[in-house]
Design a protein around this motif. Structure first.
Motif, PDB file in Angstrom:
ATOM      1  N   VAL A 256      30.233 115.361  57.958  1.00 52.65           N
ATOM      2  CA  VAL A 256      31.119 114.248  58.297  1.00 52.65           C
ATOM      3  C   VAL A 256      31.452 113.459  57.035  1.00 52.65           C
ATOM      4  CG1 VAL A 256      30.322 114.004  60.682  1.00 52.65           C
ATOM      5  CG2 VAL A 256      29.142 112.760  58.865  1.00 52.65           C
ATOM      6  N   ASP A 257      32.678 112.943  57.004  1.00 55.65           N
ATOM      7  CA  ASP A 257      33.111 111.975  55.999  1.00 55.65           C
ATOM      8  C   ASP A 257      33.400 110.670  56.715  1.00 55.65           C
ATOM      9  OD1 ASP A 257      32.861 113.891  54.077  1.00 55.65           O
ATOM     10  OD2 ASP A 257      34.982 113.941  53.512  1.00 55.65           O
ATOM     11  N   ILE A 258      32.935 109.552  56.141  1.00 55.44           N
ATOM     12  CA  ILE A 258      33.149 108.242  56.741  1.00 55.44           C
ATOM     13  C   ILE A 258      33.849 107.347  55.729  1.00 55.44           C
ATOM     14  CG2 ILE A 258      32.070 106.272  57.880  1.00 55.44           C
ATOM     15  CD1 ILE A 258      29.657 108.024  58.474  1.00 55.44           C
TER      16      ILE A 258
ATOM     17  N   PRO B  43      38.107 120.473  57.630  1.00 57.24           N
ATOM     18  CA  PRO B  43      38.128 119.351  58.584  1.00 57.24           C
ATOM     19  C   PRO B  43      38.623 119.816  59.947  1.00 57.24           C
ATOM     20  CG  PRO B  43      39.974 119.206  57.061  1.00 57.24           C
ATOM     21  CD  PRO B  43      39.124 120.345  56.574  1.00 57.24           C
ATOM     22  N   LYS B  44      37.940 119.383  60.995  1.00 53.33           N
ATOM     23  CA  LYS B  44      38.268 119.819  62.350  1.00 53.33           C
ATOM     24  C   LYS B  44      38.727 118.680  63.260  1.00 53.33           C
ATOM     25  CE  LYS B  44      37.378 124.235  62.141  1.00 53.33           C
ATOM     26  NZ  LYS B  44      38.436 125.248  62.434  1.00 53.33           N
ATOM     27  N   GLN B  45      38.061 117.529  63.163  1.00 52.35           N
ATOM     28  CA  GLN B  45      38.371 116.425  64.077  1.00 52.35           C
ATOM     29  C   GLN B  45      38.317 115.108  63.312  1.00 52.35           C
ATOM     30  OE1 GLN B  45      35.155 117.131  66.795  1.00 52.35           O
ATOM     31  NE2 GLN B  45      36.439 118.228  68.250  1.00 52.35           N
ATOM     32  N   THR B  46      39.055 114.137  63.793  1.00 54.86           N
ATOM     33  CA  THR B  46      39.008 112.801  63.204  1.00 54.86           C
ATOM     34  C   THR B  46      39.009 111.751  64.308  1.00 54.86           C
ATOM     35  OG1 THR B  46      40.103 111.271  61.681  1.00 54.86           O
ATOM     36  CG2 THR B  46      41.525 112.708  62.988  1.00 54.86           C
ATOM     37  N   TYR B  47      38.236 110.700  64.106  1.00 51.11           N
ATOM     38  CA  TYR B  47      38.104 109.623  65.080  1.00 51.11           C
ATOM     39  C   TYR B  47      38.030 108.292  64.340  1.00 51.11           C
ATOM     40  CZ  TYR B  47      36.665 113.362  68.277  1.00 51.11           C
ATOM     41  OH  TYR B  47      36.616 114.516  69.027  1.00 51.11           O
ATOM     42  N   ASP B  48      38.484 107.223  65.008  1.00 52.26           N
ATOM     43  CA  ASP B  48      38.339 105.863  64.501  1.00 52.26           C
ATOM     44  C   ASP B  48      37.278 105.153  65.328  1.00 52.26           C
ATOM     45  OD1 ASP B  48      40.340 106.291  62.644  1.00 52.26           O
ATOM     46  OD2 ASP B  48      41.913 105.561  63.975  1.00 52.26           O
ATOM     47  N   LEU B  49      36.262 104.624  64.657  1.00 51.44           N
ATOM     48  CA  LEU B  49      35.147 103.957  65.328  1.00 51.44           C
ATOM     49  C   LEU B  49      35.220 102.456  65.084  1.00 51.44           C
ATOM     50  CD1 LEU B  49      34.219 106.930  65.377  1.00 51.44           C
ATOM     51  CD2 LEU B  49      31.898 106.130  64.947  1.00 51.44           C
ATOM     52  N   TYR B  50      34.961 101.693  66.153  1.00 42.04           N
ATOM     53  CA  TYR B  50      34.965 100.232  66.080  1.00 42.04           C
ATOM     54  C   TYR B  50      33.626  99.734  66.631  1.00 42.04           C
ATOM     55  CZ  TYR B  50      39.994 100.936  65.463  1.00 42.04           C
ATOM     56  OH  TYR B  50      41.216 101.348  65.009  1.00 42.04           O
TER      57      TYR B  50
ATOM     58  N   THR C 134      23.673 103.427  64.240  1.00 44.30           N
ATOM     59  CA  THR C 134      23.799 104.795  63.734  1.00 44.30           C
ATOM     60  C   THR C 134      24.587 104.818  62.437  1.00 44.30           C
ATOM     61  OG1 THR C 134      23.685 105.726  65.962  1.00 44.30           O
ATOM     62  CG2 THR C 134      24.659 107.108  64.257  1.00 44.30           C
ATOM     63  N   LEU C 135      25.695 104.088  62.396  1.00 39.21           N
ATOM     64  CA  LEU C 135      26.492 104.009  61.166  1.00 39.21           C
ATOM     65  C   LEU C 135      25.708 103.329  60.051  1.00 39.21           C
ATOM     66  CD1 LEU C 135      29.975 103.027  62.656  1.00 39.21           C
ATOM     67  CD2 LEU C 135      29.337 105.232  61.668  1.00 39.21           C
TER      68      LEU C 135
ATOM     69  N   THR D  37      21.911 118.404  53.602  1.00 38.37           N
ATOM     70  CA  THR D  37      21.165 117.310  52.970  1.00 38.37           C
ATOM     71  C   THR D  37      20.838 116.162  53.931  1.00 38.37           C
ATOM     72  OG1 THR D  37      23.294 116.395  52.242  1.00 38.37           O
ATOM     73  CG2 THR D  37      22.102 117.808  50.681  1.00 38.37           C
ATOM     74  N   HIS D  38      21.677 115.946  54.943  1.00 40.01           N
ATOM     75  CA  HIS D  38      21.451 114.849  55.900  1.00 40.01           C
ATOM     76  C   HIS D  38      21.632 115.342  57.334  1.00 40.01           C
ATOM     77  CE1 HIS D  38      22.751 112.968  52.088  1.00 40.01           C
ATOM     78  NE2 HIS D  38      21.910 111.990  52.397  1.00 40.01           N
ATOM     79  N   PRO D  39      20.800 116.275  57.777  1.00 44.50           N
ATOM     80  CA  PRO D  39      21.010 116.863  59.112  1.00 44.50           C
ATOM     81  C   PRO D  39      20.917 115.855  60.251  1.00 44.50           C
ATOM     82  CG  PRO D  39      18.862 117.487  58.233  1.00 44.50           C
ATOM     83  CD  PRO D  39      19.608 116.824  57.114  1.00 44.50           C
ATOM     84  N   GLU D  40      19.958 114.919  60.189  1.00 45.21           N
ATOM     85  CA  GLU D  40      19.779 113.965  61.276  1.00 45.21           C
ATOM     86  C   GLU D  40      20.955 112.994  61.363  1.00 45.21           C
ATOM     87  OE1 GLU D  40      16.042 112.071  60.849  1.00 45.21           O
ATOM     88  OE2 GLU D  40      14.855 113.903  61.159  1.00 45.21           O
ATOM     89  N   HIS D  41      21.429 112.531  60.202  1.00 47.43           N
ATOM     90  CA  HIS D  41      22.553 111.595  60.194  1.00 47.43           C
ATOM     91  C   HIS D  41      23.829 112.266  60.684  1.00 47.43           C
ATOM     92  CE1 HIS D  41      20.321 109.065  56.946  1.00 47.43           C
ATOM     93  NE2 HIS D  41      19.939 108.770  58.179  1.00 47.43           N
ATOM     94  N   VAL D  42      24.054 113.512  60.263  1.00 48.83           N
ATOM     95  CA  VAL D  42      25.245 114.236  60.697  1.00 48.83           C
ATOM     96  C   VAL D  42      25.231 114.417  62.211  1.00 48.83           C
ATOM     97  CG1 VAL D  42      26.445 116.459  60.626  1.00 48.83           C
ATOM     98  CG2 VAL D  42      25.628 115.418  58.508  1.00 48.83           C
ATOM     99  N   LYS D  43      24.101 114.828  62.753  1.00 47.57           N
ATOM    100  CA  LYS D  43      23.985 115.024  64.205  1.00 47.57           C
ATOM    101  C   LYS D  43      24.222 113.714  64.956  1.00 47.57           C
ATOM    102  CE  LYS D  43      20.859 116.732  67.804  1.00 47.57           C
ATOM    103  NZ  LYS D  43      21.109 115.541  68.663  1.00 47.57           N
ATOM    104  N   ALA D  44      23.663 112.617  64.437  1.00 44.23           N
ATOM    105  CA  ALA D  44      23.809 111.326  65.107  1.00 44.23           C
ATOM    106  C   ALA D  44      25.261 110.864  65.103  1.00 44.23           C
ATOM    107  CB  ALA D  44      22.920 110.286  64.423  1.00 44.23           C
ATOM    108  N   ILE D  45      25.976 111.071  63.997  1.00 49.29           N
ATOM    109  CA  ILE D  45      27.380 110.671  63.928  1.00 49.29           C
ATOM    110  C   ILE D  45      28.231 111.540  64.848  1.00 49.29           C
ATOM    111  CG2 ILE D  45      29.380 110.479  62.424  1.00 49.29           C
ATOM    112  CD1 ILE D  45      27.343 108.321  61.921  1.00 49.29           C
ATOM    113  N   VAL D  46      27.974 112.850  64.852  1.00 48.14           N
ATOM    114  CA  VAL D  46      28.731 113.752  65.725  1.00 48.14           C
ATOM    115  C   VAL D  46      28.511 113.394  67.191  1.00 48.14           C
ATOM    116  CG1 VAL D  46      28.980 116.157  66.479  1.00 48.14           C
ATOM    117  CG2 VAL D  46      28.793 115.633  64.043  1.00 48.14           C
TER     118      VAL D  46
END
Length: 215
Positions: free
Chosen positions: A40-42, A100-107, A141-142, A57-66
Motif C-alpha cells: 500500500v501507498d498512503i 496498482p490495483k485499487q485506490t480509496y480515500d480515507l477520512y 490503524t493509520l 517489510t511491513h506485513p502486519e501494517h499492510v494487512k491492517a490497511i487492506v
C-alpha cells in the motif's frame, strides 16, 4: 490372422514408445505463477512524501490497511456526507507487487465516524463511485502504520457523559432495512417455487415416458 495380430501388436508398441519418448523430451510443466505480494501507498494530510508499505517489510501494517478498505467489511451509504464534516483525507493505493490495483480515500476524523470513498476511476478498471462507513479502528490503524495522527481510544465510551454515535442518525433507517429484508425473502420464495415446479414437471414427464414404454 497371425500376421494381423502381429501388426496390431507392432502398432500398439510403436504408440506406447512414441508416448514415452514425447513424455521424456517434453518441456516440464511450469508451476502456476505466484500471487504478487500486496502493498500500500498512503498520501495525505501531514505526509510530506508517500508512505510506502510492502508485505515483505511491513506485513502486519499492510494487512491492517487492506482490511480497512475491504468491501466485505464496509457498510455502503446511500448519500454522500458533507464535505465540511469529513476532516483530513488520506489516499490509499493498494498494490499487487508493483502494479496498482485499487485506490480509496480515507477520512478517519469524519463527523459521526470514519468514512471511506471509492472513486469511480480505479488504476486497472472503472468502478462505481461509492461512500462507505469506515471501521472504528481506522485512525489508530493509520497512526500505527506511520500516519501523523493523534492517538485515540477506538471504542464507544459509555457511562457518565455517554459517547459519540459512530453511525449517524441519518444512516439508520429501520423501515428501509425491513422492506429490503422482505423483498429478499419474497425473491427467495419465488425462486424456491420455480425450482419445485421444474422438478415436478420433469418427474411427471419421466413417469409419462416410462408408462408409454411399459405398455
Amino acid at each position: 490372422m497371425v500376421r494381423r495380430m502381429r501388426r496390431l501388436a507392432a502398432v500398439a508398441l510403436g504408440g506406447v514408445a512414441a508416448v514415452l519418448l514425447s513424455a521424456a523430451f517434453a518441456e516440464p510443466v511450469r508451476a502456476a505463477p505466484k500471487t504478487p505480494p500486496p502493498g500500500v501507498d498512503i498520501t495525505g494530510h501531514g505526509l510530506t512524501e508517500p508512505l510506502r508499505l510492502r508485505a515483505e517489510t511491513h506485513p502486519e501494517h499492510v494487512k491492517a490497511i487492506v482490511d480497512q478498505v475491504s468491501a466485505r467489511g464496509l457498510v455502503r451509504q446511500a448519500s454522500s456526507p458533507k464535505k465540511a464534516e469529513l476532516g483530513p483525507k488520506y489516499t490509499v493505493v493498494v498494490f499487487a507487487g508493483d502494479v496498482p490495483k485499487q485506490t480509496y480515500d480515507l477520512y478517519p476524523k469524519a463527523a459521526g465516524g470514519p468514512r471511506v470513498f471509492r472513486p469511480a476511476k480505479q488504476p486497472d478498471r472503472k468502478s462505481t463511485a461509492a461512500w462507505f462507513l469506515g471501521r472504528v479502528s481506522m485512525s489508530e490503524t493509520l497512526r500505527t502504520a506511520g500516519v501523523p495522527l493523534e492517538r485515540t481510544f477506538e471504542a464507544v465510551s459509555g457511562g457518565i457523559g455517554g459517547g459519540e454515535r459512530i453511525i449517524p442518525e441519518e444512516a439508520l433507517n429501520p423501515a428501509q432495512d425491513i422492506n429490503e429484508a422482505f423483498g429478499e425473502l419474497r425473491r427467495l420464495l419465488l425462486l424456491n417455487v420455480a425450482v419445485v415446479l421444474v422438478i415436478t414437471i420433469g418427474l411427471a414427464g419421466i413417469a409419462l415416458l416410462i408408462r408409454r414404454r411399459t405398455r
